[in-house]
Motif scaffolding. Structure first.
Motif, short mmCIF file in Angstrom:
data_model
loop_
_atom_site.label_atom_id
_atom_site.label_comp_id
_atom_site.label_asym_id
_atom_site.label_seq_id
_atom_site.Cartn_x
_atom_site.Cartn_y
_atom_site.Cartn_z
N LEU A 230 0.83 -1.21 0.00
CA LEU A 230 0.00 0.00 0.00
C LEU A 230 0.87 1.26 0.00
O LEU A 230 0.63 2.19 -0.78
CB LEU A 230 -0.92 0.00 1.21
CG LEU A 230 -1.81 1.23 1.37
CD1 LEU A 230 -2.91 1.24 0.32
CD2 LEU A 230 -2.42 1.29 2.78
N LEU A 231 1.87 1.30 0.88
CA LEU A 231 2.75 2.47 0.95
C LEU A 231 3.52 2.65 -0.36
O LEU A 231 3.73 3.79 -0.82
CB LEU A 231 3.72 2.34 2.12
CG LEU A 231 3.08 2.30 3.52
CD1 LEU A 231 4.16 2.19 4.59
CD2 LEU A 231 2.21 3.52 3.76
N ALA A 232 3.90 1.55 -0.99
CA ALA A 232 4.56 1.64 -2.29
C ALA A 232 3.61 2.23 -3.32
O ALA A 232 4.02 3.01 -4.20
CB ALA A 232 5.03 0.25 -2.74
N GLY A 233 2.32 1.88 -3.21
CA GLY A 233 1.33 2.45 -4.11
C GLY A 233 1.21 3.95 -3.95
O GLY A 233 1.03 4.68 -4.93
N TYR A 234 1.35 4.42 -2.71
CA TYR A 234 1.29 5.87 -2.47
C TYR A 234 2.56 6.55 -2.94
O TYR A 234 2.52 7.64 -3.52
CB TYR A 234 1.05 6.14 -0.97
CG TYR A 234 -0.42 6.14 -0.62
CD1 TYR A 234 -1.06 7.31 -0.23
CD2 TYR A 234 -1.19 4.99 -0.69
CE1 TYR A 234 -2.42 7.33 0.08
CE2 TYR A 234 -2.53 4.98 -0.39
CZ TYR A 234 -3.15 6.15 -0.01
OH TYR A 234 -4.49 6.16 0.29
N ILE A 235 3.71 5.95 -2.70
CA ILE A 235 4.98 6.56 -3.11
C ILE A 235 5.08 6.66 -4.63
O ILE A 235 5.57 7.65 -5.17
CB ILE A 235 6.16 5.77 -2.51
CG1 ILE A 235 6.18 5.94 -0.98
CG2 ILE A 235 7.49 6.21 -3.12
CD1 ILE A 235 7.14 4.99 -0.27
N THR A 236 4.60 5.62 -5.34
CA THR A 236 4.66 5.62 -6.80
C THR A 236 3.44 6.29 -7.43
O THR A 236 3.35 6.36 -8.66
CB THR A 236 4.76 4.18 -7.34
OG1 THR A 236 3.61 3.43 -6.90
CG2 THR A 236 6.03 3.49 -6.84
N HIS A 237 2.53 6.79 -6.63
CA HIS A 237 1.29 7.38 -7.12
C HIS A 237 1.58 8.63 -7.96
O HIS A 237 2.49 9.40 -7.64
CB HIS A 237 0.40 7.76 -5.93
CG HIS A 237 -1.01 8.07 -6.30
ND1 HIS A 237 -1.40 9.28 -6.83
CD2 HIS A 237 -2.13 7.32 -6.22
CE1 HIS A 237 -2.70 9.25 -7.06
NE2 HIS A 237 -3.18 8.08 -6.69
N ALA A 458 -7.44 2.33 -0.09
CA ALA A 458 -6.99 1.27 -0.99
C ALA A 458 -7.09 1.69 -2.45
O ALA A 458 -6.18 1.43 -3.25
CB ALA A 458 -7.80 0.00 -0.76
N GLU A 459 -8.19 2.35 -2.83
CA GLU A 459 -8.35 2.78 -4.22
C GLU A 459 -7.24 3.74 -4.62
O GLU A 459 -6.68 3.64 -5.74
CB GLU A 459 -9.71 3.45 -4.41
CG GLU A 459 -10.88 2.49 -4.41
CD GLU A 459 -12.19 3.18 -4.72
OE1 GLU A 459 -13.13 2.47 -5.12
OE2 GLU A 459 -12.30 4.42 -4.57
N VAL A 460 -6.89 4.65 -3.73
CA VAL A 460 -5.80 5.59 -4.02
C VAL A 460 -4.47 4.84 -4.12
O VAL A 460 -3.66 5.10 -5.01
CB VAL A 460 -5.74 6.70 -2.97
CG1 VAL A 460 -4.52 7.59 -3.18
CG2 VAL A 460 -7.02 7.55 -3.02
N GLY A 461 -4.26 3.87 -3.22
CA GLY A 461 -3.04 3.08 -3.28
C GLY A 461 -2.90 2.30 -4.58
O GLY A 461 -1.80 1.98 -5.01
N SER A 462 -4.04 2.00 -5.21
CA SER A 462 -4.02 1.29 -6.49
C SER A 462 -3.92 2.22 -7.68
O SER A 462 -3.85 1.75 -8.83
CB SER A 462 -5.28 0.42 -6.61
OG SER A 462 -5.23 -0.67 -5.71
N GLY A 463 -3.95 3.53 -7.43
CA GLY A 463 -3.69 4.48 -8.51
C GLY A 463 -4.75 5.51 -8.79
O GLY A 463 -4.58 6.32 -9.71
#
Length: 555
Positions: A230-237, A458-463
Motif C-alpha cells: 500500500l505504501l509503495a502504491g502511495y509513493i509511486t502514485h 486502498a483505491e488511491v493506493g491502487s492508482g
C-alpha cells in the motif's frame, strides 16, 4: 430511470416486485402501478420500499432486477418492507458465459478531445496534484512523523489556517468572568473569519502530507507485507512527487520489502525518496535533523514541476460510496456509472471496490469480466472474503450500518445492488486483490472492505488520482493525496451539509435533471478539480483520512 409522473415512487427495474418511495407516503395513499390501483396499508418513509403484491413466508423480493431478500412473515400488498418482515437473500453464482457487449454513452464524443492540466511523471502517469509524503514504516515512528509535521507544515505555508482557537478563547473568557455552565452551553459562539495562513514557500507543491497508522509490526506478517504494498502504491502514485520514509529497523515491515514493492509497481522508479532508519542513526535528533534536511532539499527539486495538458484518458477514478441511503442506487451511483462508461470509452481507468457491497450481483460482475481467468479470480475473492468474515462471526449479510437501514437499505443485497451501479455497464478488464495496482485502462474491480476510509485508502493506493464518493447521509471522508469529490444522493443532505458536500444529485430524484445531464455537470467539475482549478471540500478542510486494511477484520 423509470419514473412516476408525480415523482412520488418508482420501479427501478421491470422485474422488481417492490417500489421505492420518493417522498413520505401515508397509509391510504393510492398507488397506480402497471394500470392497477391499490392502497398502501402502512406508511412508507421516503427512500424505503413497499410491496406491489402480497408475499408469503419464503417469497422472494427483487430490486434492480436481482434477488435482495425473502419474506420472513406474511406481507400484504402495499405494505412497507422492513428488517422485521424480510431477511437478506441473494442468488448464488457460478462461472457463466462472457457478457461484454455494452453501449458507449452518446455524450462520450463531447469529451473526446478534453484535457486537464496535470503533473506528468516519468512512468507515463499524470497526477492531479503534487504532494510530498512523509510516512512511517511502523507505528513506532508515528511520534517522529508528527514532530516533523509540527516543524514543517506551518513554516512552509501548508498548515490549514482555520481552527477553533478563537472559540476556545471565548469559552475561557466566559469561565473567568463567572459565567455558569448553563450560560456557556446557551452561548452563541462566533466563528472568526478564516485566516490566510502563511504564504506557500514552494508554489508548485500542493502540500507535504504526514501519514500515520497502527501497523508494521505486532500483527500477522501478511498484513505488514500488504502495508508495504500500500505504501509503495502511495509513493509511486502520480499525485506524489517524492517521499520521506522513517523506519525503526526491527519491525516486520522492512525497508527492503517496501523497496521491492516500489520496483514491482515502477521498475524504473526515479522519484526522490528519503529512507531513514532510527536504530542505525542513533539519537532522535540525528534522525530528525537528517529527515528535515533531505526532505527540504527534495522539495526544492520537485517544486520545479509544473502542470501541463493531458488527455482525460490519464484519469483513474475511484468509485466510492459511504453513508448510503435508499436514493444512492437511483441518483448518485448511476451518475457515477454513466461517467465510468464515458471514461472507459475514452481509454481511462475506473476502480470499483467494496466487495461486501457486490453481494448479490456476483453473477453479473463475473459475467462482465473480459476473460474467464478474471471471472474466476473475482468469484474466488468474493467467496474467500465472505468465508473469512463468517469465520469471524459476521458475513456480508451484516454489512448495512444502522444509518443505511434507517434510510432504506435494509439488507446487504439491496445495498449492493444499488452500489454496483457505480461501475456502469462496460466490461471488467481486470480484477485486483488488495493492494495491487491498476495497470490496464477500463473497469477494474479491487477487493477492499465496504468501510469508507479503508476502501478509499486502498483505491488511491491502487492508482486513483480522483475519487468520486457518493453519500446519502453525509460523510466527511477525504484522502491525503487524492481529491475526493463528495456527491449527495438527495437535496436535503446537500443543503444540510454544504461544508463537506460538492455536488447534488438530488435533482434526479426531483425530476429536474436526467442522469446524463447530472453526469455532464459532474464530469466538468472533475476536470476542473484534476486541473487544480477547483478544490473539493475534503481538500479545503484537510480531511486526510488514511486507514490501511487489516485483511479479514473489516466489512
Amino acid at each position: 430511470m423509470p419514473q412516476n409522473t408525480k415523482h412520488t415512487y418508482i420501479q427501478i427495474h421491470p422485474a422488481d416486485n417492490a417500489l421505492v418511495a420518493l417522498t413520505n407516503l401515508s397509509a391510504g395513499t393510492v398507488i397506480n402501478f402497471n394500470g392497477e390501483e391499490f392502497t398502501l396499508v402502512t406508511p412508507v418513509a421516503m427512500k424505503h420500499k413497499f410491496t406491489v403484491g402480497p408475499l408469503n413466508i419464503g417469497d422472494e423480493i427483487f430490486m434492480y432486477g436481482v434477488l435482495v431478500g425473502k419474506a420472513c412473515e406474511y406481507i400484504p400488498k402495499g405494505a412497507a418492507i422492513t428488517t422485521e418482515n424480510i431477511k437478506h437473500a441473494a442468488d448464488g453464482f457460478k462461472l457463466g458465459s462472457r457478457k461484454t457487449d455494452w453501449t458507449v454513452p452518446e455524450m462520450a464524443s463531447a469529451y473526446k478531445d478534453r484535457t486537464f492540466l496535470g503533473y506528468h511523471r516519468a512512468d507515463g502517469s499524470v497526477g492531479t496534484a503534487n504532494y510530498w509524503l512523509v510516512i512511517p514504516l511502523v507505528f513506532c515512528e508515528n511520534r517522529n512523523i508528527n514532530v516533523l509535521k509540527d516543524a514543517l507544515s506551518a513554516k512552509l505555508g501548508f498548515a490549514k489556517p482555520r481552527g477553533y482557537e478563537s472559540e476556545v478563547d471565548s469559552l475561557i473568557e466566559m469561565y473567568q468572568s463567572g459565567k455558569t455552565a448553563a450560560d456557556i452551553l446557551n452561548a452563541d459562539l462566533q466563528t472568526s473569519p478564516e485566516g490566510q495562513g502563511s504564504k506557500k514557500l514552494f508554489e508548485n507543491i500542493d502540500g507535504v502530507k504526514f501519514l500515520t497508522h497502527d501497523m508494521g509490526c505486532g500483527g500477522i506478517k501478511t498484513d505488514s507485507d500488504a502495508l508495504c504494498g500500500l505504501l509503495a502504491g502511495y509513493i509511486t502514485h502520480p499525485n506524489v512527487a517524492g517521499a520521506t520514509v522513517l523506519s525503526l529497523g526491527c519491525q516486520h515491515a522492512q525497508a527492503g520489502i517496501l523497496q521491492d514493492e516500489i520496483l514491482k509497481r515502477d521498475p524504473n522508479f526515479s522519484k526522490p525518496l528519503v529512507m531513514l532508519e532510527q536504530q542505525k542513526m542513533g539519537t532522535e535528533t540525528k534522525l530528525l535533523h537528517e529527515a528535515l534536511k533531505q526532505t527540504f532539499t527534495g522539495l526544492i527539486e520537485v517544486n520545479k514541476q509544473e502542470r501541463k495538458p493531458a488527455p482525460i484518458s490519464k484519469l483513474c477514478i475511484g468509485l466510492e460510496c459511504g453513508g448510503s441511503d435508499g436514493f444512492s442506487g437511483i441518483s448518485a451511483n448511476p451518475t457515477l456509472g454513466y461517467i465510468s462508461d464515458i471514461l472507459v470509452s475514452l481509454g481511462g481507468s475506473v476502480i470499483l471496490a467494496e466487495f461486501p457491497e457486490l453481494c448479490g450481483v456476483e453473477q453479473e460482475m463475473s459475467d462482465r469480466c473480459a476473460t474467464e481467468t478474471q471471472a474466476l479470480k473475482f468469484m474466488d475473492l468474493m467467496r474467500t472474503y465472505n468465508a473469512r468474515a463468517e469465520a469471524d462471526g459476521s458475513g456480508f449479510y451484516a454489512n448495512p450500518s444502522p444509518g443505511n437501514i434507517r434510510d432504506g437499505l435494509i439488507t446487504d443485497a439491496i445495498k449492493s445492488a444499488g452500489a454496483a451501479k457505480k461501475g456502469g455497464t462496460s466490461p471488467v478488464t481486470a480484477v485486483l486483490d488488495y493492494p495491487e495496482k491498476v495497470t490496464q485502462p477500463g473497469l477494474n474491480l479491487l477487493c477492499t472492505p465496504g468501510s469508507d476510509v479503508e476502501s478509499t485508502t486502498a483505491e488511491v493506493g491502487s492508482g486513483a488520482n480522483i475519487v468520486l464518493f457518493t453519500t446519502g447521509l453525509g460523510t466527511p471522508t477525504g484522502n491525503p493525496i487524492t481529491p475526493v469529490i463528495k456527491v449527495a444522493t438527495n437535496t436535503a443532505v446537500f443543503n444540510r451539509m454544504p461544508d463537506i458536500l460538492d455536488i447534488n444529485c438530488g435533482t434526479i430524484i426531483e425530476g429536474e435533471e436526467t442522469i446524463a445531464q447530472s453526469a455532464a455537470r459532474m464530469l466538468d467539475y472533475v476536470i476542473d478539480v484534476a486541473s487544480g482549478v477547483k478544490q473539493p471540500k475534503a481538500v479545503i478542510l484537510g480531511q486526510d483520512d488514511f486507514i490501511p486494511w487489516k485483511r479479514g477484520v473489516s466489512l
